[in-house]
Design an enzyme around this catalytic site. Sequence first.
Site, PDB file in Angstrom:
ATOM      1  N   GLU A   1      64.149 127.525 116.045  1.00  0.00           N
ATOM      2  CA  GLU A   1      62.707 127.767 115.948  1.00  0.00           C
ATOM      3  C   GLU A   1      61.979 126.435 115.937  1.00  0.00           C
ATOM      4  O   GLU A   1      61.523 125.966 116.959  1.00  0.00           O
ATOM      5  CB  GLU A   1      62.399 128.597 114.700  1.00  0.00           C
ATOM      6  CG  GLU A   1      61.013 129.200 114.692  1.00  0.00           C
ATOM      7  CD  GLU A   1      60.871 130.293 113.638  1.00  0.00           C
ATOM      8  OE1 GLU A   1      59.734 130.706 113.399  1.00  0.00           O
ATOM      9  OE2 GLU A   1      61.891 130.723 113.076  1.00  0.00           O
TER      10      GLU A   1
ATOM     11  N   GLU B   1      62.178 128.975 102.381  1.00  0.00           N
ATOM     12  CA  GLU B   1      61.285 129.897 103.060  1.00  0.00           C
ATOM     13  C   GLU B   1      61.061 131.158 102.228  1.00  0.00           C
ATOM     14  O   GLU B   1      59.958 131.679 102.142  1.00  0.00           O
ATOM     15  CB  GLU B   1      61.865 130.282 104.417  1.00  0.00           C
ATOM     16  CG  GLU B   1      61.019 131.262 105.203  1.00  0.00           C
ATOM     17  CD  GLU B   1      61.602 131.566 106.563  1.00  0.00           C
ATOM     18  OE1 GLU B   1      60.843 131.996 107.443  1.00  0.00           O
ATOM     19  OE2 GLU B   1      62.824 131.360 106.755  1.00  0.00           O
TER      20      GLU B   1
END
Length: 753
Positions: A349, A631
């Site tokens: 990502e 996260e």
Amino acid sequence: MTEPISWTGRMIAADDEFNGAPVLYRCVELEGGHGPVAEAALTATALGVVTPLIDGRPATDELLTPGWTSYEWRLRYREWDVTALLGDRFELALALGNGWRRGKLSWLGARNVYGDQLAGFAQLRIRFADGHEQLVVTDETWQAHAGDVLANDLYDGEHIDARLRDSEAATAAVHAVAFDVTQLEPFEAPPVRPLLEVKPERIWTSPSGRTLVDFGQNLVGWVRCVVRGPRGETITIRHAEVLEHDELGTRPLRTAEATDRFTLSGGDDVFEPTLTFHGFRYAEVDGWPGGAEAIGEGALTAVVIGSDIPASGSFASSDPLLNRLHANVVWGMRGNFLSVPTDCPQRDERLGWTGDIAVFAPTAAFLGDVSGFLGDWLRDLDLEQQNADGVVPFVVPDVLKHVVSGSEFPPQDSTAIWGDAAAWVPWALWRAYGDRTALARQYPAMARHARRVGTLLAPDGAWDSGFQFGDWLDPDAPPDRPADAKADTAVVATACAYRTARMLADAAAVLDLADDAAEFEALAARIRSGFRVRYVSAAGGRVHSDAPTVYVLAIVFGLLDESEQMAAGTRLAELVAASGFHISTGFAGTPFITDALSETGQLETAYRLLLQRECPSWLYPVTMGATTIWERWDSMLPDGAINPGEMTSFNHYALGAVADWLHRVVAGIAPLEPGYRVIRFAPRPGGGIEWAAASHRSPFGLVAVRWELRDGTLSVEASVPAGAAGVLDLPGRASVSLAPGEHRFEVPFGAGA
């Protein structure tokens, strides 16, 4: 050389790309009869990434030049002083790599997103003692040869074959590539370069017989390998952030291989994979000559890389876990501020998600001088927005528009928080640095976003349509449905729209744009009215969906009347207590929840939330050994297993936005006027913390504060730089004006004070 550059070179590519890492070169002989070289400046960029070489040695320690920008419209270049590197005869070369242009991008594994050809561009201008100039530029007279790189990719890693260093390299001709030189721009952001080095803390053998290395810190970069072994044998190094069941935990990487391979020459080899980077704390080493026992001191070193942002802020306290949390925020920012502000640095990502930086910008602007780094990124946001009918994309640069179809991801349109980065980031920079020119440059993008949002509102001013991320990653949402939050998405969106409209009214006033100020004042009033009619109950100030985040945003963004504000704070404190003082907010609410509590007389509740150690909380990851911000609150479960969700990163800076509250409220430093022209010193001790301190290098100089509680007395030391002024605001006491210099105060504090 400071005069404007006149471009005469050509963008050139090798006829044979040599495994995606060709070296473009030409031999240069200095023109005689003009005396010694007085000055030599090398300018270079690439379609791909480039390392300039002079006689085979890097001309700079900068990495991954020109970085990642919205390549459709602009390409940055760098200029270096190479005067000391030139001999009478030398080879000038450009070593190319895939980088962001041609390597894999996004979780869909797209390649060649911006083009399928690597190319380099350079101009070397040599000025002699007598004023004569010699200009060397890339053109069709150059040649190309193979380097020692067999494969390179930002996600997958790099393969270097040291045997190629001492063999005759294959060569090829070059050809010109069509390129519009008007797209060239100088760097505004600091370059990427090596920042520091980390030695292994432990090397051992796993239960499966693998050689594992722990560097003690989750970081971003690569492993430098110093080794001697049989010619042709290959060492493989895999990287990961965590261990799971005592083995390398690679599942969170998804499709990113994060693996480097080094093939030995048979002599003394040094390997540095400078065309890739990894997010890791642990490495698995396979194929080391002689096995794990033969890995000596200095053989493996983690090289930390990132955009070279000058540090400007610090925080410390009497609580070691809180200090580790703050250090984790710093490390998370360091690892993710690499060319663009990425969400994460390890998996497939590593994109410039706008929502993350929208909420983190105030923290970033305290910790480092990010004016150039974020100012440069905002250039791309502006360009992407201009070419998307005013829509701020989810990521900048917007790779998703090239690789994602509507069935794979929601269609991109204006969204709260993510789109609001267009306004929130430049406003945070204005508050931190007081640069009116920078604010004016970004104002059109700010206004464009606010006006587009205005067209998406219902007639009463509420924003209740279209896709919204909402309170993304609410800890009560299922791992596989991160958008399923308790807070109503329309409440979140409308609150954010109001905050943006208010910022635009204020920014227009700063820039003396009276008509715009009136326009956005009216828009803010319309949104606030719609919010209140739709979502605030007449009795008791309850906010629709009755979730912590809706109260947080209503309080902090100023959507409630004074009589409702305290009631909302009381309700928020009740909800926090009902959760056991655990985090129950997501991306929207978490950055602001401690402020919402402390602004409504619920300071001790804020401290209990901050200092909670059980999951979900800020300190739970610290108790689990985290060295960066996760996260998810439970990226790692209490039993040491990795969260089962597909989206699990151990280095995501966004939830570290709480550091802004540590700086402003726990320690007590905040700009009362933009750029810290006037500084507010307002520490709010609590939570059993005995002392706290913070400093920030402002445009006027160093601002610092330290307080200590001892025997019922609060001692405060404050430092005001020359040219600035300060205001000391202590609980229950009248404000005190502070002149430049050092100040010390002692006041009674606590029960009966």
